[in-house]
Design a protein around this motif. Structure first.
Motif, PDB file in Angstrom:
ATOM      1  N   LEU A   1       0.804  -1.219   0.000  1.00  0.00           N
ATOM      2  CA  LEU A   1       0.000   0.000   0.000  1.00  0.00           C
ATOM      3  C   LEU A   1       0.843   1.278   0.000  1.00  0.00           C
ATOM      4  N   SER A   2       2.131   1.136  -0.090  1.00  0.00           N
ATOM      5  CA  SER A   2       3.019   2.308  -0.094  1.00  0.00           C
ATOM      6  C   SER A   2       2.837   3.117  -1.370  1.00  0.00           C
ATOM      7  N   ASN A   3       3.380   4.323  -1.351  1.00  0.00           N
ATOM      8  CA  ASN A   3       3.312   5.197  -2.515  1.00  0.00           C
ATOM      9  C   ASN A   3       4.050   4.580  -3.700  1.00  0.00           C
ATOM     10  N   PRO A   4       3.718   5.010  -4.900  1.00  0.00           N
ATOM     11  CA  PRO A   4       4.470   4.545  -6.072  1.00  0.00           C
ATOM     12  C   PRO A   4       5.950   4.902  -5.957  1.00  0.00           C
ATOM     13  N   VAL A   5       6.748   4.132  -6.664  1.00  0.00           N
ATOM     14  CA  VAL A   5       8.195   4.321  -6.681  1.00  0.00           C
ATOM     15  C   VAL A   5       8.566   4.953  -8.019  1.00  0.00           C
TER      16      VAL A   5
END
Length: 182
Positions: A162-166
């Motif tokens: 669920l982390s931000n895009p890389v």
């Protein structure tokens, strides 16, 4: 110099000293072109969206145009689809970005979705965290953790699906053809 695109136009403009100059023309098959008077003719003025919906394969915009060395990247947009392309300016080859597969040379990491920027040596794209973790687990037996960049190792140790895009930095290979021979 700044490079810009315009809706309903297949030319890419270099803006220098405030003046737009057509620098590149993207050759679109006639069957995929909007009418040449689409921007000026009043018959399309209030029905452009209806027209583009009805003729959904007609390309109405070239966007996100970036150049690194002799490789140009851009997106072609129609109502029905949009697709990113790589174009080798020297060899006049083009290929859909979706036809480039990741593999062992880049630890099976995905190339990302959208082009967001470029600098003198590289392109920048975004990859969803969920996609990175899916690849990591799918190819766990083939990924060489020692070859992963330090930032990616840290990402896998501290982040989740669920982390931000890389943001991915892509370097066109020096001395290699980016686009395969046909």
């Amino acid at each position: 110099m700044c490079i810009r695109d315009r809706p309903y136009d297949y030319r890419i403009y270099a803006v220098s000293s405030g003046k737009p100059i057509a620098k590149y023309i993207i050759d679109i098959p006639e069957s995929n072109r909007i009418p040449s008077d689409f921007r000026r003719n009043q018959k399309y003025f209030k029905s452009r969206i209806d027209y583009l919906t009805k003729y959904s394969n007609e390309i109405f915009q070239i966007k996100d145009f970036y150049i690194v060395n002799s490789i140009a990247v851009f997106k072609i947009v129609a109502s029905k689809w949009n697709n990113s392309f790589l174009y080798d300016i020297n060899n006049k080859d083009n290929i859909s970005i979706y036809n480039i597969l990741s593999g062992p040379d880049n630890n099976f990491m995905p190339l990302g979705e959208e082009f967001y920027a470029s600098d003198i040596n590289s392109f920048y794209r975004a990859v969803r965290a969920k996609e990175l973790f899916k690849i990591k687990f799918k190819f766990a037996d083939k990924i060489d953790d020692d070859r992963l960049p330090k930032g990616l190792k840290g990402f896998f140790n501290t982040q989740n699906n669920l982390s931000n895009p890389v943001i991915v930095q892509m370097f066109p290979g020096k001395g290699k053809r980016l686009i395969p021979d046909s």
